[in-house]
Design an enzyme around this catalytic site. Structure first.
Site, mmCIF file in Angstrom:
data_model
loop_
_atom_site.group_PDB
_atom_site.id
_atom_site.type_symbol
_atom_site.label_atom_id
_atom_site.label_comp_id
_atom_site.label_asym_id
_atom_site.label_seq_id
_atom_site.Cartn_x
_atom_site.Cartn_y
_atom_site.Cartn_z
ATOM 1 N N HIS A 317 47.573 47.553 43.184
ATOM 2 C CA HIS A 317 48.947 47.171 43.495
ATOM 3 C C HIS A 317 48.920 46.110 44.575
ATOM 4 O O HIS A 317 48.091 46.155 45.483
ATOM 5 C CB HIS A 317 49.752 48.390 43.974
ATOM 6 N N ASP A 374 52.693 52.846 37.430
ATOM 7 C CA ASP A 374 52.791 52.488 36.010
ATOM 8 C C ASP A 374 51.807 53.282 35.156
ATOM 9 O O ASP A 374 52.085 53.572 33.992
ATOM 10 C CB ASP A 374 52.535 50.988 35.823
#
Length: 428
Positions: A317, A374
């Site tokens: 991320h 996700d």
């Protein structure tokens, strides 16, 4: 005596420029360079705004080094699954968790505002069969500006609050109807007897007359509380995430004095990208591409090969340099769903094998490539029988209160200006 300033020196001329340092309540301090161009005749250069604070905010705080995410000061672990999504929405938009009475009143109003003007529903008929729900959601949300023209000029706080409640209430209806329209099934209207998240699942699954049946096998698909709780937690974990791409888009469009629903529609468009809200769709595509647990080692090897274009989706991320706290919460939710919903699907087994392989590999550990939100959200949404085309629309539903809070904060900021980044020109 030390000064709360920062000095920049132009080594070409030896001239120095002094700027104030502003301290926040959490996180890094900032150097106030608003007069930098006026002082020096130069711009700063920061592609992607990786080191630039575009605003000050009291809504959401992220510490990517220490895996921390807070809404209005509350740790995300103390909110997801412990407070309803509507209560968290109230927190983001109003600055505090509601009292029991305020929570009931807020819930009741959201239920009754969930219906769409029939003109919006007719808009769905004008769109082609098979249109992606995100395209339809963007169009329908933009069209709301035509039906609520008075929201263009909001004069007092009560009008602000009414506008926010209206769009928050209608977003699940828009999302569910957008999906049903895309597959050619009859639209289901909201049921005011149902809570926000249950109502969304109802509008997504039900057949005319409110019947909850699977097509073909006749088995009941009544909505279970465990499903409502799981999706409610997913909404909460997506509710806001500081100045990400879609939130910045909402703020930038809002800075032009555009209609608030136009700003929200712009956020929907930004969120659609596979590098942002569409990433969980890509995770599921990749798990299907891997195909079997026995193929996981070869794909892990491909991800580590710098000459191979393959990327392992759902890991790493931009903000979190350690574990994603939202992913940690979803991991626990996934384990709970596996037990309570008796999950034993091939995709879940592949996902577990990918996770185990990556978390035990020095290549991923040294680079801080841990599973992000996700990776788990797609797997859980699949377990909840949510169609892949609806993954990003669900992100929209969850993110709406954050966008609304951010838009409102911008509008109350007397120092805010229209967004107008500069550029480094390299053309002829």
């Amino acid at each position: 005596m030390a000064k709360d300033t920062f000095t920049l020196t132009d080594n070409r001329s030896g001239k120095a420029y002094e700027y104030n340092i502003i301290d926040g309540t959490r996180g890094p301090s900032v150097v106030d360079i608003r007069t930098f161009y006026k002082d020096t005749g130069m711009f700063t250069y920061d592609p992607g705004y990786t080191s630039t604070a575009s605003c000050d905010s009291k809504i959401t705080f992220i510490d990517g080094e220490n895996s921390e995410l807070r809404y209005r000061g509350y740790d995300i672990a103390d909110l997801a699954g412990k407070h309803s999504f509507l209560d968290v929405s109230y927190l983001l938009m109003r600055g505090q968790l509601p009292t029991e009475e305020a929570s009931k009143n807020f819930d009741l109003e959201i239920r009754h505002r969930s219906f769409l003007n029939e003109g919006i529903i007719r808009l769905f008929d004008a769109l082609p069969d098979g249109a992606h729900p995100m395209a339809t959601m963007g169009a329908a949300t933009m069209a709301l500006a035509a039906f609520y023209k008075d929201h263009l000029h909001l004069e007092d706080e009560e009008q602000f609050k009414m506008m926010r409640r209206r769009i928050l209430a209608k977003m699940p209806t828009i999302a569910a109807m957008a999906y049903r329209n895309s597959i050619g099934t009859p639209l289901i209207y909201p049921d005011v007897d149902k809570y926000f998240t249950e109502n969304f699942l109802y509008m997504l699954r039900a057949y005319p007359g409110g019947k909850m049946k699977y097509l073909g096998n006749g088995k009941s698909q009544e909505i279970r509380q465990v499903e409502v709780d799981a999706l409610d937690a997913i909404f909460t974990l997506h509710a806001d995430h500081e100045q990400n791409a879609s939130t910045t888009t909402v703020r930038n469009v809002g800075s032009t004095e555009a209609h608030p629903y136009v700003a929200i529609a712009s956020g929907i468009s930004a969120l659609w990208g596979s590098a942002h809200g569409g990433a969980n769709e890509k995770v599921m595509d990749q798990l299907r591409m891997i195909g079997d647990v026995k193929n996981v080692p070869s794909y892990i090897a491909k991800a580590k090969d710098k000459n191979d274009p393959f990327r392992l989706m759902g890991f790493g991320h931009r903000v979190y340099k350690n574990r994603d706290p939202r992913a940690e919460a979803l991991k626990g939710l996934q384990d709970k769903l596996r037990e309570e919903l008796h999950l034993d699907s091939k995709l879940l087994d592949i996902a577990a094998a990918v996770e185990e392989a990556a978390l035990s590999d020095d290549y991923f550990i040294q680079r801080g490539l841990y599973p992000n939100i996700d990776f788990y959200s797609g797997v859980i949404l699949t377990a909840l029988r949510i169609p892949i085309a609806m993954f990003t629309p669900i992100f929209v539903i969850g993110r709406t209160p954050g966008w609304l809070a951010q838009w409102s904060e911008l509008k109350h900021d007397k120092t805010a200006k229209i967004a107008r980044p500069r550029q480094l020109y390299t053309g002829k």
